[in-house]
Design a protein around this motif. Structure first.
Motif, mmCIF file in Angstrom:
data_model
loop_
_atom_site.group_PDB
_atom_site.id
_atom_site.type_symbol
_atom_site.label_atom_id
_atom_site.label_comp_id
_atom_site.label_asym_id
_atom_site.label_seq_id
_atom_site.Cartn_x
_atom_site.Cartn_y
_atom_site.Cartn_z
ATOM 1 N N TRP A 110 0.834 -1.195 0.000
ATOM 2 C CA TRP A 110 0.000 0.000 0.000
ATOM 3 C C TRP A 110 0.871 1.247 0.000
ATOM 4 O O TRP A 110 2.084 1.171 0.179
ATOM 5 C CB TRP A 110 -0.912 0.003 1.228
ATOM 6 C CG TRP A 110 -0.178 -0.056 2.549
ATOM 7 C CD1 TRP A 110 0.538 -1.115 3.035
ATOM 8 C CD2 TRP A 110 -0.058 0.984 3.516
ATOM 9 N NE1 TRP A 110 1.089 -0.812 4.262
ATOM 10 C CE2 TRP A 110 0.725 0.470 4.585
ATOM 11 C CE3 TRP A 110 -0.560 2.272 3.607
ATOM 12 C CZ2 TRP A 110 1.036 1.224 5.718
ATOM 13 C CZ3 TRP A 110 -0.249 3.019 4.741
ATOM 14 C CH2 TRP A 110 0.539 2.493 5.781
ATOM 15 N N ARG A 111 0.235 2.385 -0.224
ATOM 16 C CA ARG A 111 0.941 3.671 -0.168
ATOM 17 C C ARG A 111 0.406 4.482 1.002
ATOM 18 O O ARG A 111 -0.803 4.551 1.211
ATOM 19 C CB ARG A 111 0.755 4.454 -1.479
ATOM 20 C CG ARG A 111 1.490 3.844 -2.649
ATOM 21 C CD ARG A 111 1.449 4.755 -3.865
ATOM 22 N NE ARG A 111 2.149 4.172 -4.991
ATOM 23 C CZ ARG A 111 3.474 4.255 -5.180
ATOM 24 N NH1 ARG A 111 4.219 4.932 -4.319
ATOM 25 N NH2 ARG A 111 4.039 3.693 -6.213
ATOM 26 N N ASP A 112 1.302 5.070 1.774
ATOM 27 C CA ASP A 112 0.869 5.870 2.909
ATOM 28 C C ASP A 112 0.447 7.267 2.438
ATOM 29 O O ASP A 112 0.407 7.553 1.241
ATOM 30 C CB ASP A 112 1.955 5.938 3.983
ATOM 31 C CG ASP A 112 3.214 6.659 3.503
ATOM 32 O OD1 ASP A 112 3.168 7.302 2.431
ATOM 33 O OD2 ASP A 112 4.234 6.585 4.203
ATOM 34 N N THR A 113 0.120 8.125 3.387
ATOM 35 C CA THR A 113 -0.387 9.458 3.044
ATOM 36 C C THR A 113 0.652 10.318 2.318
ATOM 37 O O THR A 113 0.303 11.269 1.626
ATOM 38 C CB THR A 113 -0.847 10.195 4.315
ATOM 39 O OG1 THR A 113 0.235 10.205 5.268
ATOM 40 C CG2 THR A 113 -2.053 9.503 4.930
ATOM 41 N N ASP A 114 1.938 9.969 2.477
ATOM 42 C CA ASP A 114 2.997 10.701 1.777
ATOM 43 C C ASP A 114 3.308 10.097 0.419
ATOM 44 O O ASP A 114 4.224 10.558 -0.273
ATOM 45 C CB ASP A 114 4.268 10.713 2.631
ATOM 46 C CG ASP A 114 4.084 11.480 3.934
ATOM 47 O OD1 ASP A 114 3.324 12.465 3.915
ATOM 48 O OD2 ASP A 114 4.680 11.073 4.954
ATOM 49 N N GLY A 115 2.563 9.044 0.056
ATOM 50 C CA GLY A 115 2.798 8.413 -1.234
ATOM 51 C C GLY A 115 3.895 7.373 -1.224
ATOM 52 O O GLY A 115 4.241 6.821 -2.268
ATOM 53 N N GLU A 116 4.468 7.116 -0.050
ATOM 54 C CA GLU A 116 5.546 6.124 0.028
ATOM 55 C C GLU A 116 4.968 4.714 -0.114
ATOM 56 O O GLU A 116 3.971 4.367 0.519
ATOM 57 C CB GLU A 116 6.292 6.241 1.361
ATOM 58 C CG GLU A 116 7.456 5.268 1.479
ATOM 59 C CD GLU A 116 8.186 5.384 2.808
ATOM 60 O OE1 GLU A 116 9.102 4.589 3.052
ATOM 61 O OE2 GLU A 116 7.816 6.269 3.599
ATOM 62 N N TYR A 117 5.608 3.914 -0.953
ATOM 63 C CA TYR A 117 5.152 2.551 -1.193
ATOM 64 C C TYR A 117 5.633 1.645 -0.062
ATOM 65 O O TYR A 117 6.816 1.607 0.252
ATOM 66 C CB TYR A 117 5.700 2.053 -2.529
ATOM 67 C CG TYR A 117 5.136 0.725 -2.973
ATOM 68 C CD1 TYR A 117 3.885 0.646 -3.568
ATOM 69 C CD2 TYR A 117 5.848 -0.446 -2.796
ATOM 70 C CE1 TYR A 117 3.361 -0.569 -3.988
ATOM 71 C CE2 TYR A 117 5.345 -1.672 -3.204
ATOM 72 C CZ TYR A 117 4.092 -1.725 -3.803
ATOM 73 O OH TYR A 117 3.579 -2.926 -4.213
#
Length: 255
Positions: A44-51
């Motif tokens: 998944w991707r977190d709120t910062d877009g990190e995979y």
């Protein structure tokens, strides 16, 4: 560069990680540890877009957490690094410490249980504070699926969802604990525990509530025993002991 997964593969990774967490939780429950739940998710991707990679977690009671810092404490599994036992300082809720056993990305449940035992004895010496890396985040998902496959349930039609499987494991583990406690202490001396009427009533309400999710004869009989003995002399403990008798009956039926 990470490789995105299809929704189907992501869901299957989450399911298999959940069943793996359930298998580890079963080992911990059998060791009488106070496990309360499991969780899992696919990439998944977190709120910062990190995979972020596939993950799973096992939670414990608040009493267990209080014994280990008073903040947040539990087991976390990362598909690239394996398990860690983390603790958070009680002054805040951020991760302030994690110990990694270094036993590989998908260690056997018995190894995870042994690591938890070592942590409880000496947190500073259990495992390492260095997070290992066994595979590149976002890659080699088919290989990870194969590694998790041995922990899928033997009866998938009954326990397709990991949380349903865990709920059944949790119910049976605690019923066994209650039965063992009643049988092993049938001849123990009476304790002197003074309860306010409201406290006893609250305990009976909790047993009644538990019966709604776990319709066990032991729940009903233990509640009846406690209720019948309220306000009675000590010898009432011998008169009202249906739960003891039921526990002993179940013990004798075991192979």
């Amino acid at each position: 560069m990470t490789s995105e997964t299809s929704p189907e593969m992501s869901a299957e990774l989450a399911r298999r990680a959940g069943h793996y967490a359930a298998a580890v939780a079963e080992r911990l429950l059998n060791a009488d540890l106070p496990v309360t739940g499991i969780q899992s998710c696919g990439p998944w991707r977190d709120t910062d877009g990190e995979y972020l990679d596939v993950e799973a977690a096992i939670s414990f009671t608040q009493a267990f957490q209080d014994q280990h810092g008073g903040g947040d404490c539990g087991l976390h599994w990362a598909g690239a690094s394996g398990w860690c036992l983390y603790t958070a300082d009680k002054e805040d809720r951020y991760l302030s410490g994690a110990r990694w056993p270094g036993a590989g990305p998908v260690p056997q449940p018995r190894l995870v249980a042994a690591f938890v035992d070592a942590f409880r004895l000496d947190p500073a010496r259990a495992g390492s504070s260095d997070q290992p890396s066994y595979r590149q985040v976002g890659h080699a998902f088919p290989m990870l699926l194969d590694s998790l496959a041995p922990y899928l349930p033997a009866q998938p039609y009954l326990f397709e969802e990991p949380r349903i499987r865990f709920a059944d494991l949790h119910r049976r583990a605690y019923e066994n604990r209650v039965r063992r406690a009643l049988v092993s202490r049938a001849s123990d001396p009476l304790t002197h525990l003074h309860l306010r009427q409201g406290e006893l009533t609250a305990l009976l309400h909790l047993l009644e509530s538990a019966e709604s999710s776990n319709p066990s004869a032991l729940n009903r009989l233990l509640a009846a025993d406690l209720s019948a003995r309220a306000g009675q002399p000590p010898e009432a403990a011998e008169t009202h002991k249906g739960a003891l008798q039921e526990a002993d009956h179940r013990r004798r039926q075991e192979p």
